[in-house]
Design an enzyme around this catalytic site. Structure first.
Site, short mmCIF file in Angstrom:
data_model
loop_
_atom_site.label_atom_id
_atom_site.label_comp_id
_atom_site.label_asym_id
_atom_site.label_seq_id
_atom_site.Cartn_x
_atom_site.Cartn_y
_atom_site.Cartn_z
N PRO A 62 0.77 -1.10 0.10
CA PRO A 62 0.07 -0.03 -0.14
C PRO A 62 0.86 1.37 0.03
O PRO A 62 1.82 1.42 0.66
CB PRO A 62 -1.07 -0.01 1.48
CG PRO A 62 -0.05 -0.98 1.93
CD PRO A 62 0.60 -2.07 1.26
N HIS A 63 0.32 2.31 -0.92
CA HIS A 63 1.22 3.39 -0.79
C HIS A 63 0.07 4.48 -1.25
O HIS A 63 -0.91 4.27 -1.80
CB HIS A 63 2.20 3.52 -1.89
CG HIS A 63 1.90 2.95 -3.07
ND1 HIS A 63 1.66 1.52 -3.52
CD2 HIS A 63 1.89 3.49 -4.27
CE1 HIS A 63 1.57 1.67 -4.78
NE2 HIS A 63 1.45 2.72 -5.23
N GLY A 64 0.30 6.00 -0.98
CA GLY A 64 -0.47 6.86 -1.42
C GLY A 64 0.10 7.89 -2.50
O GLY A 64 1.26 7.53 -2.88
#
Length: 138
Positions: A62-64
């Site tokens: 997960p990353h933004g």
């Protein structure tokens, strides 16, 4: 990879009932270690809504995309021994990424190389000691 991963950013005995909870845990850990500001957690969830960060072998990354909320490049490793349903996939390891600019591309490439090695991927998924994670990701 070792310069973006701190020992305190590795949690090996976490629990999450949902994919959202797992992503929030990763995001909170990045906040707690001073890598990102609070809005980055929501950016991670937004990213997941647009495309799954599941990469196979029980691993999600997960990353933004909110670069303004990133204070420094960092990763965190959160292991969920009981697993988390990730839209039909069973995830036991999340590697959260925060990278300014295009730094996430290099981090993703490096992680992909490690995770494509079945032995190293298994060692990470089954790690019960922080030192194992640090060794496999260095």
């Amino acid at each position: 990879m070792r310069d973006v991963l701190e020992r305190r950013a590795v949690l090996l005995h976490e629990h999450a009932d949902t994919r959202e909870e797992a992503i929030r845990r990763c995001g909170r850990l990045l906040v707690e270690t001073g890598a990102v500001a609070e809005p980055y957690v929501e950016a991670m969830l937004e990213r997941e809504r647009s495309i799954s960060t599941y990469v196979g072998e029980g691993v999600a990354i997960p990353h933004g995309v909110d670069r303004e909320a990133i204070l420094r490049d960092a990763i965190c490793v959160v292991r969920f021994p009981d697993g988390v349903d990730w839209d039909g996939e069973h995830v036991t390891l999340c590697v959260g990424i925060a990278a300014r600019g295009d730094g996430h591309i290099a981090l993703l490439a490096e992680l992909a190389e490690i995770l494509l090695d079945p032995g190293r991927a298994r060692a990470l998924r089954e790690a019960s000691e922080v030192e194992t994670v640090m060794k496999e990701l260095s």
